[in-house]
Scaffold this motif. Structure first.
Motif, PDB file in Angstrom:
ATOM      1  N   GLU A  30       0.830  -1.209   0.000  1.00  0.00           N
ATOM      2  CA  GLU A  30       0.000   0.000   0.000  1.00  0.00           C
ATOM      3  C   GLU A  30       0.866   1.261   0.000  1.00  0.00           C
ATOM      4  OE1 GLU A  30      -3.109  -0.080  -0.649  1.00  0.00           O
ATOM      5  OE2 GLU A  30      -4.315  -1.103   0.864  1.00  0.00           O
ATOM      6  N   VAL A  31       1.941   1.246   0.780  1.00  0.00           N
ATOM      7  CA  VAL A  31       2.817   2.416   0.865  1.00  0.00           C
ATOM      8  C   VAL A  31       3.518   2.659  -0.470  1.00  0.00           C
ATOM      9  CG1 VAL A  31       4.874   3.365   2.016  1.00  0.00           C
ATOM     10  CG2 VAL A  31       3.106   2.212   3.369  1.00  0.00           C
ATOM     11  N   GLU A  32       4.021   1.617  -1.097  1.00  0.00           N
ATOM     12  CA  GLU A  32       4.641   1.748  -2.429  1.00  0.00           C
ATOM     13  C   GLU A  32       3.630   2.357  -3.402  1.00  0.00           C
ATOM     14  OE1 GLU A  32       7.779   0.940  -3.580  1.00  0.00           O
ATOM     15  OE2 GLU A  32       8.604  -0.348  -2.008  1.00  0.00           O
ATOM     16  N   ARG A  33       2.418   1.815  -3.395  1.00  0.00           N
ATOM     17  CA  ARG A  33       1.357   2.294  -4.298  1.00  0.00           C
ATOM     18  C   ARG A  33       1.043   3.760  -4.021  1.00  0.00           C
ATOM     19  NH1 ARG A  33      -4.204  -0.178  -6.483  1.00  0.00           N
ATOM     20  NH2 ARG A  33      -2.664  -1.537  -7.404  1.00  0.00           N
ATOM     21  N   SER A  34       0.913   4.099  -2.760  1.00  0.00           N
ATOM     22  CA  SER A  34       0.536   5.457  -2.387  1.00  0.00           C
ATOM     23  C   SER A  34       1.569   6.485  -2.839  1.00  0.00           C
ATOM     24  CB  SER A  34       0.342   5.539  -0.872  1.00  0.00           C
ATOM     25  OG  SER A  34       0.064   6.854  -0.483  1.00  0.00           O
ATOM     26  N   TRP A  35       2.827   6.257  -2.471  1.00  0.00           N
ATOM     27  CA  TRP A  35       3.836   7.275  -2.743  1.00  0.00           C
ATOM     28  C   TRP A  35       4.274   7.333  -4.198  1.00  0.00           C
ATOM     29  CZ3 TRP A  35       4.442  11.366  -0.080  1.00  0.00           C
ATOM     30  CH2 TRP A  35       4.080  11.361   1.261  1.00  0.00           C
ATOM     31  N   PHE A  36       4.407   6.197  -4.837  1.00  0.00           N
ATOM     32  CA  PHE A  36       4.895   6.239  -6.216  1.00  0.00           C
ATOM     33  C   PHE A  36       3.766   6.385  -7.237  1.00  0.00           C
ATOM     34  CE2 PHE A  36       8.532   4.393  -4.022  1.00  0.00           C
ATOM     35  CZ  PHE A  36       9.549   5.197  -4.516  1.00  0.00           C
ATOM     36  N   ARG A  37       2.708   5.641  -7.078  1.00  0.00           N
ATOM     37  CA  ARG A  37       1.642   5.698  -8.075  1.00  0.00           C
ATOM     38  C   ARG A  37       0.676   6.854  -7.831  1.00  0.00           C
ATOM     39  NH1 ARG A  37      -0.481  -0.241  -9.363  1.00  0.00           N
ATOM     40  NH2 ARG A  37      -1.380   0.930 -11.074  1.00  0.00           N
ATOM     41  N   LYS A  38       0.152   6.948  -6.618  1.00  0.00           N
ATOM     42  CA  LYS A  38      -0.845   7.979  -6.331  1.00  0.00           C
ATOM     43  C   LYS A  38      -0.226   9.377  -6.259  1.00  0.00           C
ATOM     44  CE  LYS A  38      -4.231   5.160  -3.882  1.00  0.00           C
ATOM     45  NZ  LYS A  38      -5.571   5.623  -3.532  1.00  0.00           N
ATOM     46  N   ILE A  39       0.854   9.511  -5.503  1.00  0.00           N
ATOM     47  CA  ILE A  39       1.437  10.845  -5.286  1.00  0.00           C
ATOM     48  C   ILE A  39       2.386  11.233  -6.429  1.00  0.00           C
ATOM     49  CG2 ILE A  39       2.819  12.302  -3.744  1.00  0.00           C
ATOM     50  CD1 ILE A  39       0.420  11.603  -2.179  1.00  0.00           C
ATOM     51  N   LEU A  40       3.459  10.457  -6.633  1.00  0.00           N
ATOM     52  CA  LEU A  40       4.456  10.833  -7.639  1.00  0.00           C
ATOM     53  C   LEU A  40       3.845  10.929  -9.034  1.00  0.00           C
ATOM     54  CD1 LEU A  40       7.415  11.482  -8.366  1.00  0.00           C
ATOM     55  CD2 LEU A  40       7.741   9.011  -8.723  1.00  0.00           C
ATOM     56  N   GLY A  98       0.536  10.564  -9.895  1.00  0.00           N
ATOM     57  CA  GLY A  98      -0.828  11.059  -9.986  1.00  0.00           C
ATOM     58  C   GLY A  98      -1.809  10.054 -10.551  1.00  0.00           C
ATOM     59  N   GLU A  99      -1.478   8.767 -10.471  1.00  0.00           N
ATOM     60  CA  GLU A  99      -2.376   7.726 -10.977  1.00  0.00           C
ATOM     61  C   GLU A  99      -3.613   7.628 -10.084  1.00  0.00           C
ATOM     62  OE1 GLU A  99      -0.445   3.937 -11.398  1.00  0.00           O
ATOM     63  OE2 GLU A  99       1.086   4.740 -12.740  1.00  0.00           O
ATOM     64  N   SER A 100      -4.727   7.379 -10.700  1.00  0.00           N
ATOM     65  CA  SER A 100      -5.978   7.204  -9.968  1.00  0.00           C
ATOM     66  C   SER A 100      -6.197   5.706  -9.764  1.00  0.00           C
ATOM     67  CB  SER A 100      -7.141   7.823 -10.754  1.00  0.00           C
ATOM     68  OG  SER A 100      -8.337   7.644 -10.050  1.00  0.00           O
ATOM     69  N   SER A 125       0.745  14.756  -7.675  1.00  0.00           N
ATOM     70  CA  SER A 125      -0.339  14.958  -6.708  1.00  0.00           C
ATOM     71  C   SER A 125       0.218  15.443  -5.380  1.00  0.00           C
ATOM     72  CB  SER A 125      -1.098  13.646  -6.478  1.00  0.00           C
ATOM     73  OG  SER A 125      -1.755  13.249  -7.643  1.00  0.00           O
ATOM     74  N   LYS A 126      -0.627  16.133  -4.666  1.00  0.00           N
ATOM     75  CA  LYS A 126      -0.280  16.591  -3.327  1.00  0.00           C
ATOM     76  C   LYS A 126      -0.718  15.539  -2.317  1.00  0.00           C
ATOM     77  CE  LYS A 126      -0.934  21.395  -4.584  1.00  0.00           C
ATOM     78  NZ  LYS A 126      -1.702  22.616  -4.357  1.00  0.00           N
ATOM     79  N   HIS A 127      -0.179  15.642  -1.117  1.00  0.00           N
ATOM     80  CA  HIS A 127      -0.607  14.743  -0.042  1.00  0.00           C
ATOM     81  C   HIS A 127      -2.096  14.959   0.189  1.00  0.00           C
ATOM     82  CE1 HIS A 127      -0.962  12.881   3.887  1.00  0.00           C
ATOM     83  NE2 HIS A 127       0.179  12.242   3.595  1.00  0.00           N
TER      84      HIS A 127
END
Length: 170
Positions: free
Chosen positions: A63-73, A75-77, A128-130
């Protein structure tokens, strides 16, 4: 199951290679802490009232890998893997949850994280922002945070593994 190898980070690398080396080292460390254990052992909780298990840590780091690299870095939905309805669902493992599934998911997230990181410079600002704080991050901060996140949880993994079978080590 064979024990995974862990690559020692370079002591003289440049900044990018140093960050990547330490992140890989910590990813490999968590895998080593899980090696040779069965699903039942991997689901064992640390100590009450904690709900942390080795299997939960693997799921959490996916989940952390997904959050920081995909969602934040990038901007993947993308949806959460384990935590969509239960914010701590990654740690709430059941008898049906297996290391094989969690490991495959975690490794897939690591592969995607590596691809996304390779496409960005350390100074590149995330797409994306936090979601809670609105802060912006560059890749350097994300990689440093990921090293910290793994290091903290690898400390937990050390203690859990020792409790399960007495195995200790770096």
């Amino acid at each position: 199951m064979t024990t995974p190898e862990r690559t020692e980070p370079s002591t003289t690398a440049g900044e990018r290679d140093m960050l990547e080396g330490w992140l890989e080292y910590h990813r490999e460390t968590l895998e080593m802490k899980c090696a040779g254990l069965g699903d039942e052992q991997l689901r064992q909780l640390s100590v009450p009232p904690s709900e942390i298990s080795l299997l939960g840590l693997v799921r959490h780091m996916a989940e952390v890998e997904r959050s920081w690299f995909r969602k934040i870095l990038a901007g993947e939905s993308v949806e959460w893997i384990y935590s969509s309805e239960d914010k701590d669902g990654d740690f709430h493992v059941s008898e049906q949850d297996t290391y094989a599934e969690a490991h495959a998911t975690w490794q897939a997230e690591i592969v995607r994280a590596r691809e996304l990181a390779a496409a960005h410079g350390l100074d590149d600002v995330a797409q994306s922002k936090h979601p809670r704080t609105g802060e912006v991050f560059n890749l350097r901060w994300i990689m440093t945070h990921m090293i910290e996140e793994y290091a903290r949880h690898n400390g937990h993994a050390d203690l859990i593994r020792e409790r399960i079978d007495g195995a200790t080590g770096e």
